[in-house]
Design an enzyme around this catalytic site. Structure first.
Site, short mmCIF file in Angstrom:
data_model
loop_
_atom_site.label_atom_id
_atom_site.label_comp_id
_atom_site.label_asym_id
_atom_site.label_seq_id
_atom_site.Cartn_x
_atom_site.Cartn_y
_atom_site.Cartn_z
CG ASP A 199 -9.53 -3.40 -22.59
OD1 ASP A 199 -11.15 -3.44 -24.15
OD2 ASP A 199 -8.85 -4.16 -22.34
CD GLU B 146 1.16 -5.07 11.14
OE1 GLU B 146 1.05 -3.35 10.91
OE2 GLU B 146 0.29 -5.93 11.41
N PRO C 155 0.81 -1.13 0.16
CG PRO C 155 -0.36 -1.44 1.90
CD PRO C 155 0.79 -1.74 1.35
NE ARG D 211 -8.25 -7.73 -20.52
CZ ARG D 211 -8.65 -6.94 -21.15
NH1 ARG D 211 -8.17 -6.07 -21.02
NH2 ARG D 211 -8.99 -6.87 -22.15
O1 JBE Z 1 -2.56 -2.41 -3.07
N1 JBE Z 1 -0.87 -3.10 -2.81
O2 JBE Z 1 -0.33 -3.91 -3.14
C1 JBE Z 1 -1.41 -4.16 -0.86
C2 JBE Z 1 -0.76 -4.95 -0.84
C3 JBE Z 1 -1.34 -5.56 0.27
C4 JBE Z 1 -1.60 -5.12 1.32
N2 JBE Z 1 -2.16 -4.31 1.12
C5 JBE Z 1 -2.66 -3.64 -0.43
N3 JBE Z 1 -3.49 -2.42 -0.87
#
Ligand code: JBE
Length: 256
Positions: free
Chosen positions: A169, A116, A89, A154
């Site tokens: 697309d 974590e 994230p 794809r």
């Molecule tokens: O988006 N992501 O790559 C993530 C990886 C791990 C945990 N949450 C995410 N959003």
């Protein structure tokens, strides 16, 4: 194109890899996906790869040694070292233009985290391309990696049949418009009719209607995608003009 997926849960990928389009692409030799269990590189007799964070706090941190050993060993398993991607994230957002860029690579090594996160030295040493599929917290990078593989394969020539080209697309070629609505038989269902223009046989009129619908949908639902939108900066919708719109459709009531 070759993918190597580094994960604590390699079996998560089995169902997805064995089905549908991806399965066919693998059978046809267009795509190879190798999964690797990070625990195989643990030096601990219990196959442990995580530990408590220095400084305290909840959760566990993936340790630098097994991860770095795993990445380096897997990287050597093919001629091209491959581009290392970490699903996190904290990464920059995966958009269609990033997907297009990734599809040009001969090999991607995808690093999936749990707990974590990773010891910071994994990132400092290996300098992966950190990518995120969206602003929500998943239990691990595995589902994000599947999303990425799905979006990338794809675009590989030959993966989609001719009748299913990715060229038209939404989001391809930078024209970032949502899809127009689709209809198929029956023409009428519970009083809901197919727009007559689609049955007119007039290909120019159909193309014009579809462009207008794409534009209207984008304006109503995702004004932030339109070229001179100020939506993302100010939260207000701009009033973009487009040569593909007739005056009538521009006068339609707006959703905002
Ligand atoms: O988006 N992501 O790559 C993530 C990886 C791990 C945990 N949450 C995410 N959003």
């Amino acid at each position: 194109m070759r993918f190597d997926v580094l994960t604590l849960f390699p079996r998560i990928f089995d169902g997805y890899l064995g089905e549908s389009l991806l399965h066919k692409a693998i059978e046809a030799g267009l795509v190879q996906v190798h999964t690797h269990d990070i625990r195989d590189w643990s030096r601990d007799k219990h196959r442990k790869v995580d530990d408590r964070p220095f400084g305290g706090g909840p959760g566990m941190v993936l340790q630098v040694e097994p991860i770095v050993d795993c990445v380096e060993a897997v990287s050597r398993q093919a001629e091209t070292a491959g581009r290392l991607v970490m699903l996190t994230p904290q990464g920059r957002r995966l958009t269609q233009s990033v997907v297009e860029e990734l599809a040009e690579e001969p090999r991607l090594i995808l690093l999936c985290g749990r707990y974590e996160g990773f010891d910071q030295r994994v990132i400092d040493l290996l300098q992966p391309d950190e990518l995120s599929i969206g602003d929500y917290i998943l239990n691990g990078g595995e589902t994000a990696a599947m999303v990425m593989i799905d979006a990338v394969v794809r675009l590989i020539p030959g993966v989609l049949g001719d009748e299913q080209s990715s060229v038209d697309d939404s989001f391809s070629h930078g024209d970032r418009l949502l899809e127009f609505p689709h209809y198929t038989r029956p023409r009428v269902f519970r009083g809901l009719e197919t727009p007559p223009v689609l049955l007119s046989g007039d290909h120019q009129a159909i193309a014009r209607w579809r462009r207008e619908q794409s534009y209207l949908r984008t304006e109503q639902r995702r004004a932030d995608l339109l070229p001179d939108s100020t939506e993302s900066a100010t939260g207000t919708t701009s009033d973009p003009q487009t040569p593909t719109l007739s005056k009538d459709s521009r006068d339609e009531p707006r959703a905002d």
